[in-house]
Scaffold this active site. Structure first.
Site, PDB file in Angstrom:
ATOM      1  CG  HIS A 490      -1.730   1.195   1.441  1.00 45.88           C
ATOM      2  ND1 HIS A 490      -3.089   1.221   1.271  1.00 45.88           N
ATOM      3  CD2 HIS A 490      -1.390   2.458   1.808  1.00 45.88           C
ATOM      4  CE1 HIS A 490      -3.548   2.435   1.508  1.00 45.88           C
ATOM      5  NE2 HIS A 490      -2.524   3.209   1.844  1.00 45.88           N
ATOM      6  CD  GLU A 491       1.556   3.719   3.661  1.00 41.54           C
ATOM      7  OE1 GLU A 491       1.798   4.777   3.038  1.00 41.54           O
ATOM      8  OE2 GLU A 491       0.483   3.540   4.269  1.00 41.54           O
ATOM      9  CG  HIS A 494       0.329   6.321  -0.602  1.00 40.23           C
ATOM     10  ND1 HIS A 494      -0.736   6.955  -1.193  1.00 40.23           N
ATOM     11  CD2 HIS A 494      -0.164   5.757   0.526  1.00 40.23           C
ATOM     12  CE1 HIS A 494      -1.827   6.769  -0.446  1.00 40.23           C
ATOM     13  NE2 HIS A 494      -1.508   6.037   0.602  1.00 40.23           N
ATOM     14  CG  HIS A 497       0.243   8.818  -6.841  1.00 37.44           C
ATOM     15  ND1 HIS A 497      -0.853   9.133  -6.071  1.00 37.44           N
ATOM     16  CD2 HIS A 497       0.057   9.464  -8.001  1.00 37.44           C
ATOM     17  CE1 HIS A 497      -1.654   9.933  -6.758  1.00 37.44           C
ATOM     18  NE2 HIS A 497      -1.126  10.148  -7.936  1.00 37.44           N
TER      19      HIS A 497
HETATM   20 ZN    ZN Z   1      -2.643   5.267   2.210  1.00 41.17          ZN
END
Ligand code: ZN
Length: 699
Positions: A490-491, A494, A497
């Site tokens: 998940h991290e 980011h 991104h």
């Molecule tokens: Zn998050």
């Protein structure tokens, strides 16, 4: 080029004018590899002077914009604003990172002063009438400037920032507004500190070996390491950090001790001592409402949502209300199944909230013959990292090379250079994955430098990922739980991104998107983490190197809907709680616990489930920036489930064509266009809620 020369000139002037400043690493040029922060030189005493100097320089730059004799244009006003404040941004970014990951008493002392400096500087800009006049003039005459979409988005962003920052208020209201901001930001710091203190103050010390009954060896070893660190060698210590507490709740046979540790966890900030957060958060809710009213909004939620995809509270409730009933129904079914196990084992008690993990684990074993601990050996941290790196290579042509010449702020940190397939530099990535007392709980991503372009020069991003994952012990390396693997992916989403951003303006680059969109690129990565085709590549036994057997992969897939009632209800309850606090229309101070209980009762939450965060330790909304925003995760999940469905439907989760579309429209585009427009460009249609309901077993 011009801006960097300008920055260099400023730095030159500073270092010439005062020898004291020369020794402040924030105020001199960074000669580190890739201009990364010189952590070997930065000390706590450097922050406050650097903030003050950064603010002074920024004020001067703003004065120059305001005093420009030329009529306001996009370039001399909006673009100039976005390029201003470089030194301040530099110190702020390092400060934010260290405040979360390397705090201590000395640091906490300066954080109050810095918070006041920041909040009053922000107000000085937003409430600067002459500056707003120029911004408004550009905004009102925008068709004269032939702006492209990205420039229009930037202009909108600044215009809104000013209006939301009180620029349209009369002088008296401006003063009130300023005071409200100051009060809220100080309360928010206090709130976070209180939670941290309660986490650090609590330990469950086990002296009697029998009390470890049921716990896997890895968990016991980790508790012995923690005990040693805390000067209690020979004993076992569990904390209310999730990586320590959750395995205890899952496996400890001693029900009394499970209750004890869970009580401590769910009562952070709610112990009626000097760290109590009840009054603080009630004050915050009230002050936020006053501020929203001052700006013409009915509630704080309306104020916040105005700039998000959701736009209004009713749209947030619209989504939550769709997912809640089926989730609650499934959670009740899960409760029933667990109660049956309790009776079958010859016990008479009723399932309680501190029992949920323990019996859910048993249920998983019974139903799917799957024990979480069977999986850990396949999730050695280093292998998981390699897995996520390879995924990024396969999908987005990103290549990772560890660097040993970049200054680090802690020995646990690793640094990587990220290159494209031709070997061109893309970004720098820091990873910092183990818990320590100086680090707040949870996991996150942020940037020391955000991607942007200035007069043709590409500024490469410097990104970090921080987590609190299971530590290595004397016998084993760091072996992650499934939950931790998903969090790491998940991290990392980011981080991608931030790293693949290809935008012009810093304020709308990378993860600077609406908040209910920003969890989409992170959550979508979790889909890959547990997909059989991906597991086969990275989930290798830490001792034998054996690839995870098909039988275990099948068990993971079969059990993917296990406990989803609980997970969904726990999360949604916290989202409703957040919305309840921030849709208040009455500024009377609430009794925090009464308000929470009432909200949960109205919802029909069952007592065996505690909201994922209770109010008194809901850092996202009272010390972070997620007030009226906790719903964002499920809002984004509609997008991520729908997006991943595209890969699955194509029959190839490594589908290069889809990945490159996704990279172009989502990962590289930041906030340069309307979020839904970007999504449609990638997907070719509107998102559907069906894949989300399907995935969580709520259909
Ligand atoms: Zn998050």
């Amino acid at each position: 080029m011009k801006q960097s020369i300008y920055l260099f000139l400023i730095l030159g002037l500073i270092s010439m004018s005062c020898s004291n400043k020369e020794s402040n690493p924030f105020l001199v040029e960074w000669n580190t590899p890739f201009q990364t922060p010189p952590f070997d030189k930065i000390k706590t005493e450097h922050y406050v002077p650097a903030f003050k100097e950064g603010i002074k320089i920024h004020n001067k730059e703003i004065e120059n914009i305001v005093k420009n004799p030329e009529a306001p244009t996009f370039k001399n006003t909006i673009e100039a604003l976005d390029y201003s404040g470089k030194i301040l941004t530099r110190v702020r970014r390092v400060y934010v990172g260290m405040n979360d990951a390397m705090t201590n008493e000395q640091f906490q002392k300066i954080s109050k002063e810095i918070s006041e400096l920041r909040s009053s500087h922000e107000d000085d800009i937003n409430l600067n009438a002459k500056l707003f006049e120029r911004v408004k003039s550009v905004y009102d005459n925008k068709e004269n400037f032939h702006l492209n979409k990205e420039q229009q988005m930037l202009l909108d962003r600044y215009y809104k920032q000013f209006v939301r920052g009180g620029a349209n208020l009369n002088d008296a209201d401006k003063e009130t507004f300023r005071q409200l901001n100051k009060d809220i930001s100080l309360l928010s710091i206090k709130f976070g500190e209180n939670v941290q203190k309660d986490i650090n103050n609590y330990e469950l010390v086990i002296e009697n070996k029998d009390d470890l009954d049921g716990l896997p060896q890895g968990v016991i070893d980790a508790a012995a390491v923690t005990a040693k660190e805390k000067g209690k060698e020979g004993k076992w210590v569990f904390t209310i950090q999730k990586s320590s507490m959750i395995p205890f709740l899952q496996y400890a046979k001693n029900r009394k001790l499970r209750e004890q540790i869970y009580y401590a966890y769910t009562h952070k900030g709610d112990n009626n001592n000097e760290q109590d957060n009840k009054k603080i958060l009630a004050q915050m809710a009230s002050l936020r409402l006053k501020r929203a009213n001052l700006l013409g909004y009915k509630t704080h939620a309306d104020f916040v949502l105005d700039k998000e995809m959701a736009k209004e509270s009713k749209n947030v409730y619209g989504l939550l209300d769709k997912v809640w009933p089926p989730a609650l129904k499934i959670a009740k079914k899960e409760r029933e199944e667990m109660q049956k196990i309790i009776y079958k084992e010859g016990n008479k008690f009723k399932l309680a909230s501190w029992d949920w993990w323990y019996y859910a684990e048993k249920l998983k074993k019974q139903k799917y013959d799957l024990d979480e601990e069977q999986l850990r050996p396949y999730f050695k941290l280093e292998n998981v990292i390699q897995g996520v790196f390879d995924l990024a290579t396969n999908l987005f042509d990103m290549h990772f090379v560890e660097r040993f010449d970049i200054p680090k702020y802690h020995p646990d940190v690793k640094t990587f250079e990220v290159k494209d397939k031709e070997g061109n530099h893309i970004a720098i990535l820091y990873t910092d994955y183990f818990p320590r007392a100086s680090k707040r709980g949870g996991a996150w991503m942020d940037a020391f430098t955000k991607q942007s372009k200035e007069d043709g020069k590409f500024i490469h991003p410097v990104i970090y990922n921080v987590g609190n994952f299971t530590k290595p012990t004397a016998h084993t390396p760091s072996l992650l739980s499934v939950d931790e693997v998903e969090t790491l992916f998940h991290e990392f989403g980011h981080a991608i991104h931030g790293m693949l951003s290809n935008c012009t303006y810093e304020s709308i680059s990378g993860t600077e998107t609406p908040r209910d969109f920003v969890e989409f690129p992170s959550q979508v990565m979790e889909n890959w983490a547990m997909h059989p085709d991906v597991l086969k590549k990275y989930a290798k036994h830490f001792k034998t190197g054996e690839i995870i057997p098909k039988e275990l992969i099948d068990k993971i897939s079969n059990s993917s809907k296990w406990n989803q009632g609980f997970a969904t209800v726990e999360y949604l309850a916290a989202s409703y709680l957040d919305m309840a606090w921030h849709t208040l229309t009455d500024t009377t101070l609430q009794d925090s616990n009464k308000f929470e209980t009432k909200t949960m009762n109205e919802l029909g939450l069952i007592p065996e489930i505690v909201p994922r965060y209770r109010s008194t330790y809901f850092n996202h909304i009272f010390s972070g920036e997620y007030s009226s925003g906790y719903y964002s995760y499920i809002w984004s999940e509609v997008l991520d489930a729908d997006a991943f469905a595209a890969f699955v439907e194509s029959g190839n989760v490594y589908n290069k064509e889809l990945a490159s579309k996704y990279k172009k429209y989502i990962l590289s585009s930041g906030g340069t266009d309307d979020a839904m427009t970007l999504y449609r460009k990638f997907r070719g249609k509107d998102p559907s809620i069906e894949p989300l309901l399907e995935r969580r077993g709520l259909k």
